[in-house]
Scaffold this motif. Sequence first.
Motif, PDB file in Angstrom:
ATOM      1  N   GLY A 111       0.797  -1.561   0.500  1.00  0.00           N
ATOM      2  CA  GLY A 111       0.089  -0.072   0.124  1.00  0.00           C
ATOM      3  C   GLY A 111       0.628   1.660   0.107  1.00  0.00           C
ATOM      4  O   GLY A 111       2.136   1.358  -0.553  1.00  0.00           O
TER       5      GLY A 111
ATOM      6  N   ILE B 289      -2.402   4.935  -9.752  1.00  0.00           N
ATOM      7  CA  ILE B 289      -3.233   5.767 -10.880  1.00  0.00           C
ATOM      8  C   ILE B 289      -3.350   5.575 -12.369  1.00  0.00           C
ATOM      9  O   ILE B 289      -4.604   6.567 -13.122  1.00  0.00           O
ATOM     10  CB  ILE B 289      -3.402   6.497 -10.327  1.00  0.00           C
ATOM     11  CG1 ILE B 289      -4.122   7.700  -8.818  1.00  0.00           C
ATOM     12  CG2 ILE B 289      -3.351   7.968 -11.270  1.00  0.00           C
ATOM     13  CD1 ILE B 289      -3.926   8.542  -8.172  1.00  0.00           C
TER      14      ILE B 289
ATOM     15  N   SER C 197      -4.016  12.415  -3.747  1.00  0.00           N
ATOM     16  CA  SER C 197      -4.130  12.033  -5.036  1.00  0.00           C
ATOM     17  C   SER C 197      -5.144  11.674  -6.156  1.00  0.00           C
ATOM     18  O   SER C 197      -5.890  11.996  -6.851  1.00  0.00           O
ATOM     19  CB  SER C 197      -3.500  11.514  -5.241  1.00  0.00           C
ATOM     20  OG  SER C 197      -1.794  11.540  -4.703  1.00  0.00           O
ATOM     21  N   LEU C 198      -6.136  11.490  -4.997  1.00  0.00           N
ATOM     22  CA  LEU C 198      -7.405  10.616  -5.595  1.00  0.00           C
ATOM     23  C   LEU C 198      -8.502  11.734  -5.685  1.00  0.00           C
ATOM     24  O   LEU C 198      -9.004  11.941  -6.643  1.00  0.00           O
ATOM     25  CB  LEU C 198      -8.073   9.479  -4.533  1.00  0.00           C
ATOM     26  CG  LEU C 198      -7.665   8.482  -4.276  1.00  0.00           C
ATOM     27  CD1 LEU C 198      -8.534   7.326  -3.157  1.00  0.00           C
ATOM     28  CD2 LEU C 198      -7.926   8.198  -6.268  1.00  0.00           C
TER      29      LEU C 198
ATOM     30  N   ASP D 141      -3.619   7.627   0.784  1.00  0.00           N
ATOM     31  CA  ASP D 141      -3.308   8.847  -0.058  1.00  0.00           C
ATOM     32  C   ASP D 141      -4.188   9.778  -0.808  1.00  0.00           C
ATOM     33  O   ASP D 141      -4.420   9.867  -1.800  1.00  0.00           O
ATOM     34  CB  ASP D 141      -2.112   8.115  -1.396  1.00  0.00           C
ATOM     35  CG  ASP D 141      -1.992   9.791  -2.578  1.00  0.00           C
ATOM     36  OD1 ASP D 141      -1.804  10.653  -1.484  1.00  0.00           O
ATOM     37  OD2 ASP D 141      -1.395   9.685  -2.958  1.00  0.00           O
TER      38      ASP D 141
ATOM     39  N   THR E  91     -13.422   4.539   0.189  1.00  0.00           N
ATOM     40  CA  THR E  91     -12.336   4.598   1.347  1.00  0.00           C
ATOM     41  C   THR E  91     -12.655   4.793   2.721  1.00  0.00           C
ATOM     42  O   THR E  91     -12.068   4.747   3.780  1.00  0.00           O
ATOM     43  CB  THR E  91     -11.423   5.795   1.364  1.00  0.00           C
ATOM     44  OG1 THR E  91     -12.186   7.466   1.171  1.00  0.00           O
ATOM     45  CG2 THR E  91     -10.521   5.845  -0.004  1.00  0.00           C
TER      46      THR E  91
ATOM     47  N   GLY F  23      -6.784   2.785  -1.315  1.00  0.00           N
ATOM     48  CA  GLY F  23      -6.918   4.399  -1.615  1.00  0.00           C
ATOM     49  C   GLY F  23      -7.340   5.612  -0.368  1.00  0.00           C
ATOM     50  O   GLY F  23      -6.131   6.404  -0.811  1.00  0.00           O
TER      51      GLY F  23
ATOM     52  N   SER G 146       2.490   3.155  -3.793  1.00  0.00           N
ATOM     53  CA  SER G 146       1.424   2.448  -4.578  1.00  0.00           C
ATOM     54  C   SER G 146       0.190   3.203  -5.492  1.00  0.00           C
ATOM     55  O   SER G 146      -0.143   2.835  -6.469  1.00  0.00           O
ATOM     56  CB  SER G 146       0.637   1.250  -3.815  1.00  0.00           C
ATOM     57  OG  SER G 146       1.789   0.264  -3.022  1.00  0.00           O
ATOM     58  N   VAL G 147       0.024   4.158  -4.221  1.00  0.00           N
ATOM     59  CA  VAL G 147      -1.352   4.568  -4.908  1.00  0.00           C
ATOM     60  C   VAL G 147      -1.098   5.138  -5.973  1.00  0.00           C
ATOM     61  O   VAL G 147      -1.819   5.479  -7.072  1.00  0.00           O
ATOM     62  CB  VAL G 147      -2.459   5.811  -3.892  1.00  0.00           C
ATOM     63  CG1 VAL G 147      -3.407   6.826  -4.632  1.00  0.00           C
ATOM     64  CG2 VAL G 147      -2.923   4.678  -3.163  1.00  0.00           C
ATOM     65  N   GLN G 148      -0.225   6.158  -5.862  1.00  0.00           N
ATOM     66  CA  GLN G 148       0.223   6.798  -7.117  1.00  0.00           C
ATOM     67  C   GLN G 148       0.566   6.313  -8.627  1.00  0.00           C
ATOM     68  O   GLN G 148       0.883   6.928  -9.442  1.00  0.00           O
ATOM     69  CB  GLN G 148       1.351   7.979  -7.001  1.00  0.00           C
ATOM     70  CG  GLN G 148       0.799   8.769  -5.993  1.00  0.00           C
ATOM     71  CD  GLN G 148       1.790  10.291  -5.400  1.00  0.00           C
ATOM     72  OE1 GLN G 148       3.375   9.810  -6.024  1.00  0.00           O
ATOM     73  NE2 GLN G 148       1.359  11.299  -4.318  1.00  0.00           N
TER      74      GLN G 148
ATOM     75  N   GLN H 235       1.483   5.579   0.011  1.00  0.00           N
ATOM     76  CA  GLN H 235       1.318   6.639  -1.820  1.00  0.00           C
ATOM     77  C   GLN H 235       1.931   6.063  -2.503  1.00  0.00           C
ATOM     78  O   GLN H 235       1.291   6.762  -4.012  1.00  0.00           O
ATOM     79  CB  GLN H 235       1.561   7.659  -1.397  1.00  0.00           C
ATOM     80  CG  GLN H 235       1.703   8.973  -1.511  1.00  0.00           C
ATOM     81  CD  GLN H 235       2.861   9.971  -0.941  1.00  0.00           C
ATOM     82  OE1 GLN H 235       3.429  10.492  -0.881  1.00  0.00           O
ATOM     83  NE2 GLN H 235       2.066  11.555  -1.319  1.00  0.00           N
TER      84      GLN H 235
ATOM     85  N   LEU I 241      -6.965  -0.165  -5.762  1.00  0.00           N
ATOM     86  CA  LEU I 241      -7.352   1.277  -4.978  1.00  0.00           C
ATOM     87  C   LEU I 241      -8.261   1.808  -4.429  1.00  0.00           C
ATOM     88  O   LEU I 241      -8.328   2.019  -3.620  1.00  0.00           O
ATOM     89  CB  LEU I 241      -7.510   2.504  -6.193  1.00  0.00           C
ATOM     90  CG  LEU I 241      -6.015   2.535  -6.618  1.00  0.00           C
ATOM     91  CD1 LEU I 241      -6.542   3.492  -8.489  1.00  0.00           C
ATOM     92  CD2 LEU I 241      -5.278   3.557  -6.519  1.00  0.00           C
TER      93      LEU I 241
END
Length: 642
Positions: free
Chosen positions: A63, A72, A100-101, A97, A123, A94, A67-69, A65, A90
């Motif tokens: 997970g 995307i 970012s979303l 972060d 989330t 999600g 991984s999220v970025q 930040q 995500l």
Amino acid sequence: MYEMTSTQVLAALESSDPEKQREGAFAARDLNLVEAVPLLVGLLESTSLGAQEAADMALRKIGGQESVQALIPLLRSDSAQIRNLAMDILRHVGSQDIDSLIELLNDDDPDMRIFASDILGATKSYLGVNPLCQVLLHDPEVNVRYQAAVSLGELGRPEASQCLNRAFQDEEWVQYSVVEALSKLRDESSTNALIKALKDCSELVCSMIVDALGEMGNVKAVPMLLKRMESSPTALTNKIAKAVIKILGAKVAVFMSDAEKDRLKDYLLAALEDDDVDTQDVAVVGLGYVGNEKASARILKLASSFDPDMDTDRLNRAEAALVSIGYTDSLALGLMSDNEAKAMVAVRALGKISSPQAVERLMEAFDKKNRDVQREITRELYRSAGSEAADFFARILRTHDDGDVLKNSLRFIGNKLRDENRVQDIMNFLEHPWDDVKEVALDSVLTIGGEKVLQEFLPMFESRDPLKRLMAVYAFGRLGATENIALLKKALGDEHPDVRKMAIESMTNVCPEDREVISLVQRLLQDQNREVRLALVEFFSKCPHPETTDHLIQILDDPDEWVRIRAIEALGERKASQVVPRIISLWDESSKLQKIKIVESLGGIGGASSFRALLDILDDPDPEIQDAAERTLDRLQEQDME
């Protein structure tokens, strides 16, 4: 598996070998290796399912930040499978972060804004509420606004109710998701928003709001629902009536004024005609709370159309509503109807109402109805009537010939009223040609009990008919085996085995308090009849005195296998370890069934001697017996461990 270093993990992920990629992904997951995230995201597009799944699992675990970025960009993939996979991960990570979303909500591509709204809803973070509200109220694309409302419902935060309420000004498509979202919030503010929207919404949206308010169950919604009912078409009116009953239930009678109840009653009567079965059923339940004569007639008509086998729940619900309304002339008329289904419903409802008026109507109708309805009437009167029906049932005993009707009448006079003045009437049925009627008559008269009943059975004990002697001995046991012990002792010498067996059974309950009866029955150990000897095993097994164990051991020599088996079972339940050698001595002469019973009995007794005997039995050539012994040994070992 050896533990890989970070360098080895990254090397494995960069390999072209799917097996090494998979191994590297698992290692990255175990090490929580953030540096591996870009390579893991790349593997999501691998053609190897094994590598793809391992990368999926690793990203969910790592997970963060990073991984999220990294995920995307995959939302823009041309592959629906890759987009969906990235969306799913995500939704899981999600919340780590949110920024970012949220930034993605401003993307030029409406699909990306829909994806971002969807992920934010998963989330469960309150940080998603305001951005989603902004999208709901200001995004130019209707599908994005629709998804924002759905996601606000998924977040379940009451702070969202204000912007959801404002969104009722939006297109109907968005209003649907707004209603669904508000129903999920389930707080005071969402109820207020739905009630407010009820004033001006379209019929279709109103229908959804009514369903939502019914499910939410807030009493505050009822006045507005009732008001909306007055100006609604029939279909919506039925829905509103259904919602009001769901919300208030039996409290309808307390919370509503008489005028409101009258209006609701009219709407519920109309709802009985609705094609939807659920609406009909809710109307039936509601009329049970506010109904009257007219409602009783309509429910009775509807219930008479039900299939008793297929619509049992609906039928029970309708009968409960009729009972709740109480006695009506409609029920009395229904009872006399030529429509048997309607008459049956009326009989059951009147029986459960059980008022004097209802009981009187049932008794009056009896002679005018067919056999099946008569049976139902006597069944209901047995349950609901009192002494006022004594003469009615006494007359039936004199005039009727149906077995079920007679049995209900015998139970009423004997079991329910315990009427000593009718003892002779009941005794006459001990000579009835049908055994089931005889049995009910015997039970009924013995329930009355007392000296008068005992005197009726004394002559039967001297009868040449063994069935009469059998009933007399049974009666002596029911009326008091201790008090009638002399008669039971005499019955032990009866020429008919059923009478001897009944005498033993009657003495069984006496034995714990009076061990003298053991000496009375032990002479029957050599009885020629197997059933008598089986009754003896039962007698000894229930009698707690020590000498009965010796008698059970003696029965192990019985010539009949079933008698021996019952004795083996009884000794096993006694847990008497001293009997183990005697039981084992039967082994060589035993059938397979008897051997298995010996194994079970040894398991019941337990202890070292049983354990040793069971170990020896493991050498038996029969696999089924070996298996029984093995299972019993396992159980004994588990008991020792406990």
